[in-house]
Motif scaffolding. Structure first.
Motif, PDB file in Angstrom:
ATOM      1  N   LYS A 194       1.984  45.910  54.192  1.00  0.00           N
ATOM      2  CA  LYS A 194       2.732  46.594  55.259  1.00  0.00           C
ATOM      3  C   LYS A 194       1.992  47.850  55.691  1.00  0.00           C
ATOM      4  O   LYS A 194       1.820  48.110  56.883  1.00  0.00           O
ATOM      5  N   LEU A 195       1.561  48.618  54.711  1.00  0.00           N
ATOM      6  CA  LEU A 195       0.831  49.837  55.030  1.00  0.00           C
ATOM      7  C   LEU A 195      -0.447  49.486  55.796  1.00  0.00           C
ATOM      8  O   LEU A 195      -0.783  50.124  56.802  1.00  0.00           O
ATOM      9  N   GLY A 196      -1.144  48.453  55.341  1.00  0.00           N
ATOM     10  CA  GLY A 196      -2.375  48.014  56.016  1.00  0.00           C
ATOM     11  C   GLY A 196      -2.107  47.621  57.461  1.00  0.00           C
ATOM     12  O   GLY A 196      -2.873  47.976  58.369  1.00  0.00           O
ATOM     13  N   ALA A 197      -0.995  46.921  57.697  1.00  0.00           N
ATOM     14  CA  ALA A 197      -0.669  46.488  59.060  1.00  0.00           C
ATOM     15  C   ALA A 197      -0.382  47.700  59.936  1.00  0.00           C
ATOM     16  O   ALA A 197      -0.794  47.751  61.108  1.00  0.00           O
ATOM     17  N   LEU A 198       0.324  48.686  59.392  1.00  0.00           N
ATOM     18  CA  LEU A 198       0.606  49.901  60.174  1.00  0.00           C
ATOM     19  C   LEU A 198      -0.708  50.611  60.528  1.00  0.00           C
ATOM     20  O   LEU A 198      -0.911  51.043  61.668  1.00  0.00           O
ATOM     21  N   ILE A 199      -1.598  50.726  59.555  1.00  0.00           N
ATOM     22  CA  ILE A 199      -2.883  51.399  59.797  1.00  0.00           C
ATOM     23  C   ILE A 199      -3.659  50.645  60.875  1.00  0.00           C
ATOM     24  O   ILE A 199      -4.200  51.234  61.811  1.00  0.00           O
ATOM     25  N   ALA A 200      -3.681  49.306  60.750  1.00  0.00           N
ATOM     26  CA  ALA A 200      -4.446  48.495  61.715  1.00  0.00           C
ATOM     27  C   ALA A 200      -3.861  48.614  63.122  1.00  0.00           C
ATOM     28  O   ALA A 200      -4.568  48.416  64.115  1.00  0.00           O
ATOM     29  N   ILE A 226       6.882  53.651  51.997  1.00  0.00           N
ATOM     30  CA  ILE A 226       5.868  53.319  53.001  1.00  0.00           C
ATOM     31  C   ILE A 226       6.224  54.024  54.316  1.00  0.00           C
ATOM     32  O   ILE A 226       5.388  54.649  54.965  1.00  0.00           O
ATOM     33  N   GLN A 227       7.506  53.952  54.681  1.00  0.00           N
ATOM     34  CA  GLN A 227       7.942  54.559  55.940  1.00  0.00           C
ATOM     35  C   GLN A 227       7.759  56.076  55.909  1.00  0.00           C
ATOM     36  O   GLN A 227       7.255  56.672  56.865  1.00  0.00           O
TER      37      GLN A 227
END
Ligand SMILES: *Cc1c(COP(=O)(O)O)cnc(C)c1O
Length: 463
Positions: A372-378, A449-450
């Motif tokens: 999830k964190l990776g998707a937000l960064i991407a 994460i949020q």
């Protein structure tokens, strides 16, 4: 005499300790995971001591405001986990018992053997591997390489444990992207850091290029080697193809050590266990416990399938009071430490309390959150995800011109860590200054994460 008073009031002292610990843990998800403590007071040795209760009060006054929640859900530095409730119980009892975890035929050795057996089952490691607890993955790597070094000597007709390193001047240790502790261990073992031969990795990967490895082995047909396989690199959690490397052992003469400090926990998840295929054919294996097992520092396991070589390195010869190393089993003839605490007990508690399913949950939860964190960064054009999130690490940088990148990343990371919300560590990946977020704590949730993402957004907007 304070000492005899404290003996009388042990019950109250433990109660105070419990209250203190409990209060700390109940706010661990709100405390800063990290603080830079530059000006803490120093204390001097008192002539007459003050007793346990007053000492706890003094500790609270001196350090209470400075304590950081490294055990909390948003400490994402290095790859270190927290402490499960049952692991804490086991750790406290370990200190209360103060058993020496080395002597054979004691309850301590039984518990350690039992714990190792459960871990072999969790990781699907065959029973012919002898396992032992050491203080961390560095010591596990050291131990594995020490046994490998003894094997190298045997191949060349030398007993290194007896005669020293003189015959091993030209041996090489091969690896692709070794952890720094491998180089540290090589230095401590007299192999020398410069004996490392770095075999290239595949393009855009941290996994060894098998053709390059085989070419090197072919070019040096009469030389024995140690190959250190990576099962989970710290930047991108990449894995060597361990099965293919193990297959090379049929044609070439090398010792295979697998550094699976945290990657070993791939075994807990159906989706990831294939990454470890072939590790059952290794000679020695490192798995850390104060990482994804979520037991307190300091704890790791080394597994090795050549006990005779292991004893020839680590025995205490001629110490009659320690017993005959070849007749009786004592852990102190198999690892660097002699006397040591019952380090297995926190792991024993946590394994019994949460079982296979508990560890599957911890691993899969962390992997989902890291994704999830990776998707937000991407999804944010101001950031650059430097590698796919393979398991528990998101490795990223700021998308700025390369001349300003080092300063920008360092300023951003400092501000992020000073926010008190999260702690991440810096790295260098493919020549770029970068940041790693490593999620291996059992307490971390989507809310974390949020919260971290909101903080990152605020910092990016403020600039
Ligand atoms: C953390 C780590 C180590 C060293 O572990 P310590 O517990 O700090 O001694 C070694 N290898 C790998 C791959 C690691 O992630």
């Amino acid at each position: 005499m304070k000492l005899s008073d404290d003996l009388k009031y042990t019950d109250q002292l433990l109660q105070l300790t419990k209250d203190f610990s409990n209060r700390f843990l109940s706010v661990a998800d709100k405390l800063a995971p990290h603080k830079a403590n530059h000006s803490l007071p120093t204390v001097t040795l008192p002539q007459a001591g003050m007793g346990g209760a007053a000492t706890l009060e003094k500790f609270r006054q001196l350090y209470g405001d400075q304590l950081t929640a490294a055990t909390g859900p948003r400490y994402w530095g290095f790859v270190t986990g927290g402490v499960t409730p049952a692991a804490l119980m086991g750790d406290w009892i370990t200190s209360a018992l103060d058993l020496n975890g080395s002597s054979s035929g004691t309850v301590a050795t039984c518990i350690e053997e039992d714990t190792i057996q459960q871990l072999r089952s969790l990781f699907d490691i065959p029973t012919e591997f002898l396992g032992a607890f050491v203080s961390g993955a560095t010591m596990a790597n050291f131990t594995g390489l020490a046994i490998g070094r003894q094997w190298l000597g045997n191949q060349l007709g030398v007993d290194i444990a007896a005669d020293g390193m003189s015959a091993l001047q030209h041996v090489k240790i091969l690896s692709s992207v070794p952890h720094s502790s491998i180089l540290k261990s090589m230095s401590m073992l007299g192999l020398g850091r410069n004996s490392l031969v770095r075999i290239p990795a595949l393009p855009n990967r941290e996994s060894v290029d098998l053709q390059a490895l085989e070419a090197y082995l072919q070019e040096h047909p009469d030389q024995p080697f140690i190959y250190v396989a990576n099962a989970g690199t710290v930047n991108t959690v990449d894995f060597d193809d361990i099965a293919a490397i193990a297959a090379l052992k049929e044609k070439y003469n090398f010792w295979l050590h697998v550094d699976a400090a945290f990657g070993g926990f791939a075994a807990c998840s159906e989706e990831h266990k294939h990454l470890l295929q072939g590790w059952e054919q290794a000679d020695s294996i490192t798995v850390d416990a104060h990482k994804w097992l979520n037991v307190p520092y300091d704890s790791a396991m080394v597994f090795n399938r050549h006990p005779k070589l292991q004893v020839s390195v680590f025995q205490n010869p001629g110490a009659a009071y320690l017993g005959d190393p070849l007749q009786e089993f004592h852990y102190n003839n198999y690892i660097p430490e002699n006397s040591r605490r019952l380090r297995a007990l926190p792991a024993w508690f946590s394994l019994q309390a949460y079982g296979r399913e508990g560890y599957r949950y911890i691993v899969e939860n962390n992997v989902n959150l890291a994704r999830k964190l990776g998707a937000l960064i991407a999804s944010d054009a101001r950031l650059k995800l430097l590698a796919p999130v393979r398991m528990c690490v998101a490795c990223f940088t700021l998308d700025v011109p390369s001349e300003t990148q080092a300063d920008a990343v360092s300023g951003f990371l400092t501000a992020l860590n000073n926010s008190g919300v999260v702690y991440m560590t810096k790295t260098q990946y493919q020549g770029q200054p970068a940041i790693r977020a490593a999620l291996v704590n059992w307490r971390t949730t989507e809310k974390d994460i949020q919260l971290v993402w909101d903080t990152i957004q605020q910092l990016l907007t403020r600039k």
